[in-house]
Design an enzyme around this catalytic site. Structure first.
Site, PDB file in Angstrom:
ATOM      1  N   LYS A 182      13.682 -13.311  37.000  1.00 14.17           N
ATOM      2  CA  LYS A 182      12.026 -13.521  37.228  1.00 14.17           C
ATOM      3  C   LYS A 182      12.128 -15.001  38.483  1.00 14.17           C
ATOM      4  O   LYS A 182      11.264 -14.878  39.095  1.00 14.17           O
ATOM      5  CB  LYS A 182      11.282 -14.262  36.587  1.00 14.17           C
ATOM      6  CG  LYS A 182      10.410 -12.823  35.717  1.00 14.17           C
ATOM      7  CD  LYS A 182       9.746 -12.909  34.113  1.00 14.17           C
ATOM      8  CE  LYS A 182       8.959 -12.007  33.777  1.00 14.17           C
ATOM      9  NZ  LYS A 182       9.338 -11.900  32.298  1.00 14.17           N
TER      10      LYS A 182
HETATM   11  N1  GLU Z   1       9.374  -6.968  26.804  1.00 19.68           N
HETATM   12  C1  GLU Z   1      10.872  -7.480  27.140  1.00 19.68           C
HETATM   13  C2  GLU Z   1      11.335  -7.988  28.179  1.00 19.68           C
HETATM   14  O1  GLU Z   1      10.238  -8.384  29.288  1.00 19.68           O
HETATM   15  C3  GLU Z   1      11.569  -5.806  27.069  1.00 19.68           C
HETATM   16  C4  GLU Z   1      11.225  -5.109  26.074  1.00 19.68           C
HETATM   17  C5  GLU Z   1      11.937  -4.209  25.312  1.00 19.68           C
HETATM   18  O2  GLU Z   1      11.876  -3.132  26.819  1.00 19.68           O
HETATM   19  O3  GLU Z   1      12.151  -3.849  24.537  1.00 19.68           O
HETATM   20  O4  GLU Z   1      12.527  -7.807  28.834  1.00 19.68           O
END
Ligand code: GLU
Length: 275
Positions: A248
């Protein structure tokens, strides 16, 4: 029915890696005549921002994706995670951890037989726990691997299927006694994701290889909570010209900046190997 999801956290702008992940899931659903779900993983109120959530919708729409609405936002479903947590607690599978991050690191470093790679702890003696609770000290809930192993008679029966690789023996010890409810937000990633994948009827979890170890932990939670196990596909991570994976923090490669520079979605899709 094939149901998959893309589950970003609105803690920054999406980058090429996210686009690859989202497209992989979306195209898999399309090929299977299934459903594609977008889930916003926003339990961490300290790091999530509304503008990043808006950005996710804009970026994905620009890429040509469509998804079911209303979108599930984890911050609106904390009760579901509390219910799962309560169940694990009643089953004696959790313990309160009052340690600070630094104390956890110190405990790991000073473990016998060299440093622990992941944290393993145990409940405090009752009197000490009561003293801290009465003093209002914040605590996290951790999953006790020892208690989980006792309940299940070991982890030998825990497995999941990785597409293209076959059946994989789950090794939840890779994660240690994971935090299931953080001190600050009352829930944590592994619990929220496991509960949501089940509630949303996800049959195929498609996500990056960076979350492969998470699957071992989530497989254990499925067993402890009596939830079904989806099929998994952990795709290789996209890397930039320097060979490093996108993060990011790489501002130049965010989808927003690619859009602003006038790149067309068709070009990006092609570059990512779609179409
Ligand atoms: N929210 C998680 C992330 O942005 C991904 C969760 C998942 O795909 O299990 O890294």
């Amino acid at each position: 029915m094939f149901i998959t999801r893309f589950a970003p956290s609105p803690t920054g702008d999406l980058h090429r890696g996210h686009a690859f992940s989202a497209l992989t899931a979306f195209e898999a659903a399309r090929a299977a005549g299934g459903r594609f779900i977008l889930r916003i993983e926003d339990i961490d109120a300290t790091r999530c921002r509304p503008q990043f959530e808006t950005g996710i919708y804009e970026d994905l729409a620009w890429l040509g994706l469509t998804w079911e609405t209303p979108v599930r936002r984890q911050s609106e479903h904390l009760d579901d995670y509390q219910a799962a947590l309560a169940r694990l607690e009643v089953d004696g599978l959790l313990y309160r951890c009052f340690r600070t991050r630094r104390e956890v690191a110190e405990a790991m470093a000073s473990a016998p037989h060299g440093a622990m790679e992941v944290f393993r702890g145990r409940p405090l003696p009752l009197a000490e726990e009561m003293r801290r609770l009465t003093a209002g000290e914040p605590f996290a809930w951790r999953l006790s691997l020892d208690a989980a192993a006792r309940k299940l008679g070991g982890f030998g029966d825990l497995a999941f299927t990785e597409e293209g690789e076959g059946v994989i023996q789950a090794r939840p010890e890779l994660g240690g006694d994971v935090v299931l409810a953080r001190k600050d937000v009352g829930v944590a990633y592994h619990l929220a994701v496991t509960v949501d994948d089940a509630l949303q009827g996800i049959t195929h979890v498609i996500r990056g290889r960076d979350l492969f170890e998470a699957t071992h932990v989530q497989r254990l939670l499925q067993a402890l909570l009596g939830l079904p196990t989806p099929l998994y596909r952990h795709h290789a991570l996209l890397t930039g010209p320097d060979g490093k994976r996108f993060a990011k923090r790489d501002r130049a490669e965010t989808l927003r900046s690619l859009r602003d520079r006038g790149m067309s979605p068709a070009t990006l899709r092609r570059e990512l190997g779609f179409d």
